[in-house]
Design an enzyme around this catalytic site. Structure first.
Site, mmCIF file in Angstrom:
data_model
loop_
_atom_site.group_PDB
_atom_site.id
_atom_site.type_symbol
_atom_site.label_atom_id
_atom_site.label_comp_id
_atom_site.label_asym_id
_atom_site.label_seq_id
_atom_site.Cartn_x
_atom_site.Cartn_y
_atom_site.Cartn_z
ATOM 1 N N GLU A 172 27.701 -8.862 -27.190
ATOM 2 C CA GLU A 172 27.380 -9.145 -25.795
ATOM 3 C C GLU A 172 28.604 -9.377 -24.923
ATOM 4 O O GLU A 172 28.796 -10.475 -24.381
ATOM 5 C CB GLU A 172 26.434 -10.349 -25.712
ATOM 6 C CG GLU A 172 25.137 -10.138 -26.463
ATOM 7 C CD GLU A 172 24.085 -11.207 -26.167
ATOM 8 O OE1 GLU A 172 24.416 -12.209 -25.530
ATOM 9 O OE2 GLU A 172 22.928 -11.013 -26.579
ATOM 10 N N GLU A 379 19.433 -8.354 -31.974
ATOM 11 C CA GLU A 379 18.870 -9.680 -31.680
ATOM 12 C C GLU A 379 17.573 -9.516 -30.912
ATOM 13 O O GLU A 379 17.489 -8.702 -29.987
ATOM 14 C CB GLU A 379 19.791 -10.546 -30.798
ATOM 15 C CG GLU A 379 20.985 -11.120 -31.488
ATOM 16 C CD GLU A 379 21.861 -11.964 -30.559
ATOM 17 O OE1 GLU A 379 21.359 -12.483 -29.537
ATOM 18 O OE2 GLU A 379 23.054 -12.086 -30.860
HETATM 19 C C1 PNW Z 1 22.441 -14.265 -26.919
HETATM 20 N N1 PNW Z 1 21.593 -13.892 -20.509
HETATM 21 O O1 PNW Z 1 22.872 -14.964 -25.793
HETATM 22 C C2 PNW Z 1 23.504 -14.529 -27.971
HETATM 23 O O2 PNW Z 1 24.007 -13.373 -28.602
HETATM 24 C C3 PNW Z 1 23.112 -15.562 -28.974
HETATM 25 O O3 PNW Z 1 24.279 -16.129 -29.520
HETATM 26 C C4 PNW Z 1 22.194 -16.563 -28.335
HETATM 27 O O4 PNW Z 1 21.957 -17.678 -29.138
HETATM 28 C C5 PNW Z 1 20.911 -15.835 -27.993
HETATM 29 O O5 PNW Z 1 21.160 -14.683 -27.218
HETATM 30 C C6 PNW Z 1 19.867 -16.690 -27.289
HETATM 31 O O6 PNW Z 1 20.354 -17.111 -26.040
HETATM 32 C C7 PNW Z 1 22.466 -14.659 -24.509
HETATM 33 O O7 PNW Z 1 21.854 -14.758 -19.646
HETATM 34 C C8 PNW Z 1 22.845 -15.563 -23.515
HETATM 35 O O8 PNW Z 1 21.136 -12.768 -20.165
HETATM 36 C C9 PNW Z 1 22.555 -15.301 -22.204
HETATM 37 C C10 PNW Z 1 21.884 -14.138 -21.847
HETATM 38 C C11 PNW Z 1 21.515 -13.241 -22.826
HETATM 39 C C12 PNW Z 1 21.817 -13.506 -24.160
#
Ligand code: PNW
Length: 476
Positions: A172, A379
């Site tokens: 990401e 994920e």
């Molecule tokens: C992902 N957004 O985080 C990460 O890869 C993980 O480490 C995390 O625990 C999981 O998703 C759940 O949050 C994100 O704002 C954080 O779009 C923020 C966003 C998307 C994914």
């Protein structure tokens, strides 16, 4: 159209991998042990006010010390594959030079333990834990970090390439660039639009240089991927041109800023012109795009939710939320005219709307745009407020909403496969409840419950259900 010779309805193809995912800082703990150096997430989480409850990853799930038991847990869940990340500061405590053997040993034990149990390792090189020394020298805002990342990739590939044959460069990069340097809700907590765009480019460059280093150090036959949290964005008013333009802008900043250079060798023209008032992109040097645009087998898709946008009417305070509404600074440089609207229920405990059709859209788009690449759902998952009950001395976690979330998204995966998408596997986020970044331990995504007082693990009902699906290879 659904093909007749495709997999039988409800059955996943042979070789399809049911997996679960974690990330080093979120589960390992042992933050100061065996030579690990500090990362930007140590600094950030120890800065008051940055993480809910003042939580840190110092102990997390203590996975570092409970490796064998966690490996047994994965076997018990019947996982075909496990996606984990390697902590750069365990391998190079200052991000450069000298290698810490104890760090490599931990991941060697992890990979071997997986293979002994018939579980295929999928290693991510970077899941947000940049060595603090590199941040002190400019972090992803400077191109030297991309070169340091490639050196690290070569070290890890050389040491572990004999036992790991599936590699992901970055997790990401949108979050690293724009939550880390735009809204500042993630480490290093910078709020500067131009630094965020520079970071995005240096992450792209790091991806390409790391791929080259991996291919030079890992035996041939390995498969390479990048994990992107691609954004599914819909217009509030599909017949209003300004709302469609808002979608285009967010698609450029959220998706094509990475897929453009990585998969097609160019930044989108509209991205460059949208951001021209901020920067002339002179941080993109001659040759960078060729370095970034490397052959790649697989696209890793991380998917949770969808967004709905419209043109902001200029009144009140604009809402830049993408589910991370913890800061008034925007993670969308140059897109101040775009407003994110609340999404209808149902929502998870993150406040994210549950919309499996978004995963369908995303898979089919990536399949259409990149017919030569296979896809992995690296994920997908949901946080809910779980409660543990004890009956007859047996601990149980009843989490029907999570099971339902998983089932509906897996149904979509089956549907896309039936329609010709080359989806090779699905990794539930997450194996364990863990340190959910700015939310600390307050949000639980695990298939397995973690009691943060005793660190006891309890497979949730959803985890037991997932194990059954992995065994039956069908949702029936
Ligand atoms: C992902 N957004 O985080 C990460 O890869 C993980 O480490 C995390 O625990 C999981 O998703 C759940 O949050 C994100 O704002 C954080 O779009 C923020 C966003 C998307 C994914």
């Amino acid at each position: 159209a659904t093909t007749l010779d495709g997999p039988a309805a409800g059955t996943f193809p042979d070789g399809f991998m049911f997996g679960a995912a974690t990330a080093a800082y979120q589960v390992e703990g042992a933050a100061r042990e065996d030579g690990r150096g500090p990362s930007i997430w140590d600094t950030f989480s120890h800065t008051p006010g940055k993480v809910a409850g003042g939580d840190t990853g110092d102990v997390a799930c203590d996975h570092y010390h409970r490796l064998e038991a966690d490996l047994d847990l994965m076997a018990q869940l019947g996982l075909d594959s496990y996606r984990f990340s390697i902590a750069w500061p365990r391998i190079q405590p200052t991000g450069r030079g000298e290698v810490n053997q104890a760090g490599l040993d931990f991941y060697r034990r992890l990979a071997d333990g997986l293979r002994q149990r018939g579980i295929r390792p999928l290693a991510t090189l970077y899941h947000w834990d940049l060595p603090q020394s590199l941040q002190d020298a400019g972090g992803w805002g400077v191109r030297e970090t991309a070169h340091a990342f490639a050196d690290y990739a070569g070290i890890v590939g050389g040491a572990l390439g004999d036992r790991i044959d599936a590699w992901t460069t970055l997790n990401e990069p949108w979050c690293s660039a724009f939550l880390g340097h735009g809204s500042g809700v993630h480490a290093p907590g910078v709020t500067d639009a131009v630094t965020a765009l520079r970071a995005a480019h240096h992450l792209n460059l790091g991806h390409g240089l790391a791929l080259q280093a991996l291919r030079g150090s890992v035996p041939s036959g390995a498969e390479y991927s990048v994990s992107l949290n691609l954004h599914v964005v819909h217009p509030d008013r599909p017949d209003v041109a300004e709302d469609l333009d808002a979608v285009r802008r967010i698609d450029a900043l959220g998706n094509r800023i990475f897929t453009g250079p990585m998969f097609a060798g160019a930044y989108p023209e509209d991205l460059l012109s949208d951001t021209a008032p901020l920067t002339d992109w002179s941080f993109v040097h001659d040759g960078d795009l060729a370095d970034i645009h490397q052959p790649l087998e697989t696209i890793g898709i991380n998917y949770y939710s969808t967004s709905r946008v419209r043109q902001w009417d200029g009144t009140g305070q604009n809402n830049h939320s993408t589910g991370h509404n913890l800061s008034s600074a925007s993670p969308w440089p140059g897109a101040d005219s775009v407003q994110f609207l609340p999404q209808p229920a149902p929502h998870t405990a993150m406040g994210w709307n549950i919309e499996p059709s978004g995963l369908y859209e995303l898979i089919m788009r990536m399949h259409r745009e990149n017919p030569d690449k296979s896809l992995l759902i690296t994920e997908n998952g949901s946080a809910f407020d779980d409660t543990v009950t004890t009956a007859d001395g047996q601990r149980r976690v009843h989490d029907p909403e999570r099971t339902d979330y998983l089932r509906r998204h897996l149904e979509v995966v089956l549907q896309t496969i039936a329609e010709g998408a080359d989806v090779r596997g699905y990794y539930a986020w997450s194996l364990l409840d863990n340190f959910e970044w700015a939310y600390g331990y307050s949000k639980r995504f695990g298939l397995v419950h973690v009691d943060y007082d005793t660190l006891e693990r309890t497979p949730k009902d959803s985890g037991l259900w997932y194990a059954q699906v992995a065994r039956a290879r069908s949702l029936a």
